[in-house]
Enzyme design. Structure first.
Site, short mmCIF file in Angstrom:
data_model
loop_
_atom_site.label_atom_id
_atom_site.label_comp_id
_atom_site.label_asym_id
_atom_site.label_seq_id
_atom_site.Cartn_x
_atom_site.Cartn_y
_atom_site.Cartn_z
CG HIS A 1 95.65 58.56 74.81
ND1 HIS A 1 95.98 59.83 74.38
CD2 HIS A 1 94.31 58.58 74.94
CE1 HIS A 1 94.89 60.55 74.24
NE2 HIS A 1 93.85 59.82 74.59
CG ASP B 1 91.77 63.25 74.24
OD1 ASP B 1 92.25 62.20 74.65
OD2 ASP B 1 91.34 63.38 73.08
CD GLU C 1 93.52 57.25 71.83
OE1 GLU C 1 92.34 56.90 71.85
OE2 GLU C 1 93.86 58.43 71.57
CD GLU C 2 94.08 61.63 70.68
OE1 GLU C 2 93.25 61.27 69.85
OE2 GLU C 2 93.79 62.16 71.77
CG ASP D 1 91.09 58.69 76.24
OD1 ASP D 1 91.38 59.88 76.47
OD2 ASP D 1 91.04 58.21 75.09
CG HIS E 1 91.03 65.57 69.11
ND1 HIS E 1 90.36 64.64 68.34
CD2 HIS E 1 91.48 64.88 70.19
CE1 HIS E 1 90.41 63.46 68.93
NE2 HIS E 1 91.08 63.58 70.06
N1 BES Z 1 89.68 60.41 74.02
C1 BES Z 1 89.34 60.14 72.65
C2 BES Z 1 88.12 59.26 72.49
C3 BES Z 1 86.80 59.86 72.91
C4 BES Z 1 86.43 61.14 72.50
C5 BES Z 1 85.94 59.09 73.65
C6 BES Z 1 85.19 61.65 72.90
C7 BES Z 1 84.71 59.60 74.03
C8 BES Z 1 84.34 60.89 73.64
C9 BES Z 1 90.50 59.47 71.94
O1 BES Z 1 91.74 59.97 72.33
C10 BES Z 1 90.34 59.66 70.44
O2 BES Z 1 90.38 60.76 69.99
N2 BES Z 1 90.13 58.57 69.69
C11 BES Z 1 89.93 58.65 68.26
C12 BES Z 1 89.89 57.26 67.67
C13 BES Z 1 91.22 56.62 67.44
C14 BES Z 1 91.03 55.23 66.85
C15 BES Z 1 92.13 57.45 66.56
C16 BES Z 1 88.57 59.31 67.92
O3 BES Z 1 87.65 59.20 68.72
O4 BES Z 1 88.46 59.88 66.83
ZN ZN Z 2 91.61 62.13 71.53
#
Ligand code: BES
Ligand code: ZN
Length: 420
Positions: free
Chosen positions: A225, A245, A278-279, A306, A383
């Site tokens: 993403h 990220d 994605e976020e 990612d 984030h």
């Molecule tokens: N890169 C993250 C996912 C992540 C974070 C994987 C830490 C492993 C360790 C991704 O961009 C993200 O923030 N995903 C969201 C979920 C999505 C369905 C909104 C999350 O993890 O809260």
């Molecule tokens: Zn993220």
């Protein structure tokens, strides 16, 4: 303390800030990812045991996959996140947009993949490969440049934000597409670059397709993403450099494209994606994977990159997520790793559909997600406005993921392997 603390905190802070933001600070909250727009309970998928231990009412459960469906209030979300953290997980749940897809069909597709993985793990079938490296692949892998990666991550993270709900969600998009065009201008084979419009977000995804020579309808997908997010007391959408990220994974893919463009035409088609939104709940990849499925696209395998910049378990130690991914591709990846990468692989899980690979997995396509570290040792600054290049960023470590992308693309696109 670990990476999940700050993310959980961010989500709790967001909860506290929700009424404020709603009262007209003009801020939009992080969307389906973390926050409800109002106080309606949110539909979520989570781990059955996690929900039970948290005392949250389960509305539907699937014992085979261990996944349960519930509708939770913000207070319950806070309890769930706290419990998930004890377990070493991030938010521990995924907000699901129940629109066309019913809960039953969500469970159905997860079950089908689970059965396939179980069958694979129990069978004698192993990808029989002569464990001798291919010279073309070895040579291509060796061309990965840490300097290029550093420059690209620096560039991408210099956009104030790449948030899909910001006022200018596409500011960075033409610039990235332009760079891809320049990198592939000298290729000896057809390369097509498209901006993809979405229904669920005004942000666009980018696709780069290398046309396969003999079996163009067979597609090897690599993606990550391109959007970023930052959260604070007033909501989301502030400075969001998103270096780790996910400028890192995005840059890994750009570097892989540069190298592939100098080589020969592969037998299968290769498609690279830089996904939108994605976020905010896997928006871009969700639409793309659904449309590929409904067009019966023959996607052989999907690699998701990612977060690749923070070596939380040490240099050249990587995590490989074993949920929402394919047992066959993980096995295949172990072979590639022995031949071309030689990293230490730690199997781990997100516990929920934490990135775009889950969108493909849900549509029945084999997915793979190698990751910067184990889940709990991952970067704690994501984030936030502090997700920048700093002294902990490691481009030697990150370069490994471009090597993985090059090896995955060249090897799989020149073979006849497919999921059993
Ligand atoms: N890169 C993250 C996912 C992540 C974070 C994987 C830490 C492993 C360790 C991704 O961009 C993200 O923030 N995903 C969201 C979920 C999505 C369905 C909104 C999350 O993890 O809260
Ligand atoms: Zn993220």
């Amino acid at each position: 303390m670990n990476g999940s603390v700050s993310r959980r905190l961010a989500s709790i802070l967001l909860l506290a800030a929700a009424p404020l933001a709603a009262q007209g600070h003009g801020q939009k909250l992080a969307g389906s990812g973390l926050m409800p727009r109002d106080s309606q309970p949110m539909p979520i998928l989570s781990d059955i045991r996690l929900l039970r231990e948290t005392g949250i009412k389960i509305l539907a459960a699937d014992d085979m996959t261990g996944v349960a469906f519930a509708r939770i209030t913000p207070a319950e979300q806070e309890r769930l996140s706290a419990k998930a953290h004890e377990w070493g997980r991030c938010g521990g749940h995924e907000v699901v947009p129940i629109q066309g897809e019913s809960v039953a069909s969500l469970f159905g597709s997860l079950r089908a993949q689970h059965i396939k993985n179980e069958r694979f793990e129990r069978s004698d079938f192993r990808i029989r490969r002569s464990l001798t490296a291919d010279r073309t692949v070895t040579a291509a892998v060796s061309q990965v440049s840490e300097q290029n990666l550093a420059e690209t991550v620096k560039w991408l993270s210099s956009f104030p934000t790449r948030y899909n709900k910001g006022p200018r969600p596409n500011d960075h998009i033409p610039a990235v597409a332009d760079r891809l065009k320049k990198l592939t201008a000298g290729a000896k084979f057809p390369v097509k670059i498209d901006l993809i419009d979405h229904k669920s977000t005004p942000q666009k995804s980018i696709r780069l397709r290398i046309e396969g020579k003999s079996r163009p309808s067979e597609i090897v997908v690599l993606g990550g993403h391109l959007d970023s997010i930052a959260m604070d007391w007033l909501g989301a959408g502030k400075a969001a450099p998103g270096a780790d990220d996910n400028a890192s994974g995005s840059a890994n893919l750009i570097e892989a494209v540069r190298i592939l463009a100098k080589g020969e035409q592969p037998e299968r088609s290769i498609e690279f994606f830089w996904y939108a939104g994605e976020e905010s709940g896997l928006l871009g990849s969700g639409e793309i994977a659904r449309s590929y499925k409904s067009n019966k696209a023959d996607v052989i395998g999907v690699l998701q990159l990612d977060m690749t910049l923070f070596p939380g378990d040490g240099e050249f130690v990587l995590g490989s997520m074993n949920d929402f991914t394919s047992a066959w591709l993980r096995e295949y990846f172990r072979g590639l790793n022995e031949m071309y990468i030689k990293a230490k692989i730690m199997e781990d899980k997100c516990g929920y559909g934490c990135s775009d690979h889950a969108s493909w997995h849900r549509q029945g396509y084999p997915a793979l997600m190698p990751f910067e570290s184990s889940f709990r040792r991952s970067n704690r600054d994501i984030h936030t406005k502090n997700d920048v290049i700093n002294k902990e960023s490691n481009f030697r470590h990150s370069a490994m993921f471009s090597k993985i992308a090059v090896a995955f693309a060249l090897d799989l696109a020149n073979s006849t392997l497919r999921s059993p």
